[in-house]
Design an enzyme around this catalytic site. Sequence first.
Site, mmCIF file in Angstrom:
data_model
loop_
_atom_site.group_PDB
_atom_site.id
_atom_site.type_symbol
_atom_site.label_atom_id
_atom_site.label_comp_id
_atom_site.label_asym_id
_atom_site.label_seq_id
_atom_site.Cartn_x
_atom_site.Cartn_y
_atom_site.Cartn_z
ATOM 1 N N LYS A 165 40.648 48.512 58.948
ATOM 2 C CA LYS A 165 41.694 49.296 58.266
ATOM 3 C C LYS A 165 41.088 50.434 57.428
ATOM 4 C CE LYS A 165 43.601 45.534 56.583
ATOM 5 N NZ LYS A 165 42.856 44.514 57.367
ATOM 6 N N VAL A 166 40.078 50.108 56.609
ATOM 7 C CA VAL A 166 39.467 51.163 55.787
ATOM 8 C C VAL A 166 38.682 52.117 56.681
ATOM 9 C CG1 VAL A 166 37.880 51.685 53.892
ATOM 10 C CG2 VAL A 166 39.325 49.638 53.754
ATOM 11 N N ASP A 185 31.828 48.826 66.238
ATOM 12 C CA ASP A 185 32.647 47.679 65.854
ATOM 13 C C ASP A 185 32.949 46.891 67.115
ATOM 14 O OD1 ASP A 185 34.657 45.868 65.186
ATOM 15 O OD2 ASP A 185 35.470 47.175 63.620
ATOM 16 N N VAL A 245 31.049 51.487 50.411
ATOM 17 C CA VAL A 245 32.204 51.139 49.584
ATOM 18 C C VAL A 245 32.746 49.799 50.107
ATOM 19 C CG1 VAL A 245 34.441 51.986 48.686
ATOM 20 C CG2 VAL A 245 32.644 53.609 49.172
ATOM 21 N N ALA A 246 31.858 49.054 50.816
ATOM 22 C CA ALA A 246 32.299 47.752 51.355
ATOM 23 C C ALA A 246 31.803 46.635 50.436
ATOM 24 C CB ALA A 246 31.801 47.579 52.769
ATOM 25 N N ARG A 247 30.589 46.174 50.647
ATOM 26 C CA ARG A 247 30.025 45.138 49.793
ATOM 27 C C ARG A 247 28.522 45.306 49.664
ATOM 28 N NH1 ARG A 247 34.170 44.552 48.145
ATOM 29 N NH2 ARG A 247 35.463 42.704 47.850
ATOM 30 N N ASP A 271 29.015 52.214 45.863
ATOM 31 C CA ASP A 271 30.054 51.721 44.956
ATOM 32 C C ASP A 271 29.894 50.228 44.666
ATOM 33 O OD1 ASP A 271 32.589 51.940 43.538
ATOM 34 O OD2 ASP A 271 33.500 50.839 45.206
ATOM 35 N N GLU A 276 27.114 42.372 40.316
ATOM 36 C CA GLU A 276 27.957 43.327 39.568
ATOM 37 C C GLU A 276 28.377 42.715 38.242
ATOM 38 O OE1 GLU A 276 31.129 44.362 42.248
ATOM 39 O OE2 GLU A 276 29.797 45.389 43.609
ATOM 40 N N HIS A 298 31.937 49.834 41.363
ATOM 41 C CA HIS A 298 32.948 49.160 42.200
ATOM 42 C C HIS A 298 34.355 49.698 41.891
ATOM 43 C CE1 HIS A 298 33.858 45.196 44.528
ATOM 44 N NE2 HIS A 298 34.744 46.138 44.827
ATOM 45 N N GLY A 300 36.188 51.406 44.228
ATOM 46 C CA GLY A 300 36.910 51.722 45.461
ATOM 47 C C GLY A 300 38.407 51.468 45.380
ATOM 48 N N ALA A 301 38.785 50.365 44.744
ATOM 49 C CA ALA A 301 40.213 50.000 44.718
ATOM 50 C C ALA A 301 40.870 50.383 43.395
ATOM 51 C CB ALA A 301 40.351 48.496 44.933
HETATM 52 N N1 LIG Z 1 34.907 48.904 47.181
HETATM 53 C C1 LIG Z 1 36.137 48.453 47.120
HETATM 54 O O1 LIG Z 1 36.767 48.510 46.066
HETATM 55 C C2 LIG Z 1 36.791 47.906 48.334
HETATM 56 C C3 LIG Z 1 36.031 47.282 49.286
HETATM 57 N N2 LIG Z 1 36.610 46.758 50.391
HETATM 58 C C4 LIG Z 1 35.746 46.106 51.386
HETATM 59 O O2 LIG Z 1 35.963 46.707 52.635
HETATM 60 C C5 LIG Z 1 35.935 45.708 53.629
HETATM 61 C C6 LIG Z 1 36.716 46.166 54.822
HETATM 62 O O3 LIG Z 1 38.091 46.195 54.539
HETATM 63 P P1 LIG Z 1 39.156 46.391 55.691
HETATM 64 O O4 LIG Z 1 38.858 47.622 56.473
HETATM 65 O O5 LIG Z 1 40.472 46.304 55.064
HETATM 66 O O6 LIG Z 1 38.859 45.122 56.597
HETATM 67 P P2 LIG Z 1 39.222 44.931 58.123
HETATM 68 O O7 LIG Z 1 39.155 43.493 58.377
HETATM 69 O O8 LIG Z 1 40.469 45.671 58.457
HETATM 70 O O9 LIG Z 1 38.013 45.646 58.888
HETATM 71 C C7 LIG Z 1 36.722 45.137 58.975
HETATM 72 C C8 LIG Z 1 36.152 45.552 60.317
HETATM 73 O O10 LIG Z 1 34.776 45.199 60.372
HETATM 74 C C9 LIG Z 1 34.491 44.836 61.711
HETATM 75 N N3 LIG Z 1 33.254 44.075 61.778
HETATM 76 C C10 LIG Z 1 33.033 42.794 61.397
HETATM 77 N N4 LIG Z 1 31.750 42.471 61.618
HETATM 78 C C11 LIG Z 1 31.156 43.570 62.135
HETATM 79 C C12 LIG Z 1 29.833 43.850 62.561
HETATM 80 N N5 LIG Z 1 28.863 42.945 62.485
HETATM 81 N N6 LIG Z 1 29.568 45.087 63.038
HETATM 82 C C13 LIG Z 1 30.527 46.024 63.116
HETATM 83 N N7 LIG Z 1 31.806 45.807 62.742
HETATM 84 C C14 LIG Z 1 32.104 44.594 62.250
HETATM 85 C C15 LIG Z 1 35.713 44.083 62.126
HETATM 86 O O11 LIG Z 1 35.844 44.009 63.521
HETATM 87 C C16 LIG Z 1 36.827 44.881 61.492
HETATM 88 O O12 LIG Z 1 37.350 45.831 62.390
HETATM 89 C C17 LIG Z 1 36.525 44.487 52.909
HETATM 90 O O13 LIG Z 1 36.104 43.302 53.509
HETATM 91 C C18 LIG Z 1 36.022 44.633 51.520
HETATM 92 O O14 LIG Z 1 34.837 43.891 51.374
HETATM 93 C C19 LIG Z 1 37.965 46.836 50.591
HETATM 94 C C20 LIG Z 1 38.765 47.439 49.662
HETATM 95 C C21 LIG Z 1 38.237 48.012 48.448
HETATM 96 O O1 LIG Z 2 39.674 44.706 47.648
HETATM 97 C C1 LIG Z 2 38.442 44.648 47.698
HETATM 98 O O2 LIG Z 2 37.809 44.094 48.599
HETATM 99 C C2 LIG Z 2 37.676 45.221 46.608
HETATM 100 O O3 LIG Z 2 36.479 45.254 46.688
HETATM 101 C C3 LIG Z 2 38.359 45.659 45.379
HETATM 102 O O4 LIG Z 2 37.768 44.947 44.328
HETATM 103 P P1 LIG Z 2 38.419 44.923 42.880
HETATM 104 O O5 LIG Z 2 39.769 44.278 43.040
HETATM 105 O O6 LIG Z 2 38.553 46.324 42.425
HETATM 106 O O7 LIG Z 2 37.517 44.107 42.026
#
Ligand SMILES: NC(=O)C1=CN([C@@H]2O[C@H](COP(=O)(O)OP(=O)(O)OC[C@H]3O[C@@H](n4cnc5c(N)ncnc54)[C@H](O)[C@@H]3O)[C@@H](O)[C@H]2O)C=CC1
Ligand SMILES: O=C(O)C(=O)COP(=O)(O)O
Length: 594
Positions: A165-166, A185, A245-247, A271, A276, A298, A300-301
Site C-alpha cells: 500500500k505505501v 516484491d 520509512v518502513a522499519r 525515519d 527508538e 519516526h 512517517g505517520a
Molecule cells: N514510518 C512510519 O511511520 C510508517 C511505517 N510503516 C511501515 O511500512 C510497512 C509497509 O506498510 P504497507 O505498505 O501498508 O504494508 P503492505 O502489507 O501493504 O505492503 C508490504 C509489501 O511488502 C511486500 N514484501 C514482503 N516481504 C517482502 C520481501 N522480502 N521483498 C519484497 N517485498 C516484500 C509484500 O508483498 C507487500 O506487498 C509497514 O509494515 C510498516 O512497518 C507504515 C506506516 C507508517
Molecule cells: O503505522 C506504522 O507502522 C508506523 O510505523 C507508525 O508508527 P507510530 O504510530 O507513528 O508510532
Amino acid sequence: MAPSAVSPPSSPSISSVPKILVPEKVSAEGLALLRAQYEVDTRPGLSADELLALIPAYQGLIVRSETKVTAAVLAAGVRLRVVARAGVGVDNIDVDAATGLGVIVVNSPSGNILAAAEHTVALLLATARNVGRADASLKGGKWERSKLVGVEVGGKTLGIIGLGKVGMKVARMAIGLGMKVAALDPYASPDVAKQAGVQLVGSLDALLPVVDFLTIHTPLLASTLNLLGEAEFRKMKASARVLNVARGGVYNEEALLKALDEGWIAGAGIDVFTAEPPLPDSAPARLAAHPKVVSTPHLGASTVEAQENVSMDVCTQVLEILSGGLPTAAVNAPLILPEEYRRLQPFVRLVERMGSLYTQHFAGGRGGMVGGRRFELVYRGELAGVGNTRPLFAALVKGLVSSISDAGGRDVNIVNATLIAKERGIAIDERHVRDAEPTSTYASLVTLRSLQIDGSAEQVIEGYVSGKAIFISKLDRFTANFHPEGTLLVLHNYDEPGKIGNVGMVLGRHGINITFMQVAGLNQQAKEAAAAAAASTVGSVADGPVEDESESRSVLYVTKEALMILGVDGEVTTDVIDDLKTSEGILNVSVVKL
Ligand SMILES: NC(=O)C1=CN([C@@H]2O[C@H](COP(=O)(O)OP(=O)(O)OC[C@H]3O[C@@H](n4cnc5c(N)ncnc54)[C@H](O)[C@@H]3O)[C@@H](O)[C@H]2O)C=CC1
Ligand SMILES: O=C(O)C(=O)COP(=O)(O)O
C-alpha cells in the site's frame, strides 16, 4: 511516572466497566467513541514494568509503535480481549502469543499510508537537495551554497522494495515527479504494477545496480531483517541514496554506516531505527547523527489527518470487539464481514451448545473423552451455502472444551480455536450438504457427529434455528425439540407409565424446581433397528406389556427407551443424581449446564 505510583501486579484495580489502556498518544476523536461506554486510561510514557503491573485490569490495549506488547504483557493481561495498533506495523506486538491466548490483534491497515508515502517523498527530496544540512548550516550562521549542491530526482530511477500500500503510493508520487520506478516484491500483482507504470524486477541483483534512489516498504519480518547488508550496498551506484520509512533493521545499520563512510553510496533518509529512541553511541544513534543522513524521529505517520484516521479505525474495532462483534482489520483472525457474522450468530450459539452438550452428556464432562476425537459438523439447507464457517468451527471447539476443567482458562474464539483444537487432538471435518434432506422441515440444520476410527457415527446431536431461537432436534437415537439452555437433566429411561411421577418426586424431595419437561422418543430409524434386533432375539415385537416376564423385559428395553429432558432450577448435587439413578427404570442420568 515512578513505578511505585502504579498498583502492584497482585492488586490491579478492577471495575465493572470494561477498561481500556492507552499508553501512547492516540488521537482524541477515536477515544471519545470509547469513552461513551468504557473507562479509557491514557497513560503516555508508561514503562515496561508499569505496563506489566497495570495490564491485568484491562480488557483493551491501544498502542502505537513505542509500546512493546510482549508475551509477558499478554500473559499478565488476564482480561485482555483486544490489542489495537493505531497504525500499520505490528512488529512491536507478539502476535503469536496473542493468538495463543485468544486475544484479537487489530490494526489500521490504511489510515496512515498516505502520510507514510508523503514522508518518504519528503525524505527523497531532502536527501537529493541536502535540505537537512542546509537548514542546520544556515541556522549555524553559515551560507554554504557551493558545498550543498544537490541532484535532481526527475528522470532518475527509484527502486522500491515492497510494492504494497505505501510502496504503491510512493511509486505513483515518484512517477508524478518524473521518475522511473522499478520494484521488487515477490507477491505484487504484475498487472497492477504494469498499469501503474512500475517495472517489476525479479531480484535484488537486478534492482540494486540500476537505481539512483532506493526505498523500502516491507514489514519487518524474519525474512526482511537485514535484507540489505554490506554485499548489497556494494552493488549500488556510488551516487545512490537510500530511504527507510518502513522499519529499522531492514537495512543493516552497521553496514549502512560503513556504506556511507566509505562512499559506496551517497546518502540516506532515515525515519526508523532498530532502537527508538536510539541509545547514545549505538549504531542507530550514529546513523541519525551522520552528516550524509537526513533523519526524522519516526514521523512517517505523524500527521493530524493520519492520526485521526488510525484512531477512528482502531477505536471502532475495539468498540465492536468488546461488545461481542468482529473487527474489520484483525491481524490474527480471519476476515468475516459483519453482516455475515450477524447471520451466523444464532448458529454460533447453537453449535457452541451442541459441543457443550456433547461433552457433558456423552463424555460425562471428561476432557479425555473429547480430546483425541474426530467430529463431523454437517451444515444443511441455507447454512450449506455459507462460505465462511470459521465462527461455527470456533464455537464447536469452545463448546467441546469449555466445560472441561482443564480447558486452560483460555477463552476459545475464532483467533485461537484451531490452535486449541490441535493442542487437544480434536479433529473437526466440516461438510456442506446443499440438498436439505427431503423430510427436513428446517431452513438450516446442523448435525454434530462424533466419529469412530472407521468413520462411522458414534453419537449424534442435531439442532436448528427458528427465528433467533435455537433448538436441539436429535440427541443420539432420540427425536427431541428443546432449547439447549440453563441446567438440564437428561434421563435415559424405559418409557413406562409412572416414570415422570417418580422423577418429579425425587426432585421435589430435594427442592429442585422443574421448569420444563420433555420426553424424547426413539426416532423412526432407531425404532425400526431396535424392533428388528428385538425380533431376531425373542422372535416377537411388542409395544405393550408381554406375557412372558423375562422375554418381555428385553423387548420393552429396546423398543420403549426414551430420554426425559428436564429443565431445572436449583443445585443438582450428587445425592440428587444418585437418587435418580436408583429410581425404577432409569438407565442413566446426566446433568448438562448450558
Ligand atoms: N514510518 C512510519 O511511520 C510508517 C511505517 N510503516 C511501515 O511500512 C510497512 C509497509 O506498510 P504497507 O505498505 O501498508 O504494508 P503492505 O502489507 O501493504 O505492503 C508490504 C509489501 O511488502 C511486500 N514484501 C514482503 N516481504 C517482502 C520481501 N522480502 N521483498 C519484497 N517485498 C516484500 C509484500 O508483498 C507487500 O506487498 C509497514 O509494515 C510498516 O512497518 C507504515 C506506516 C507508517
Ligand atoms: O503505522 C506504522 O507502522 C508506523 O510505523 C507508525 O508508527 P507510530 O504510530 O507513528 O508510532
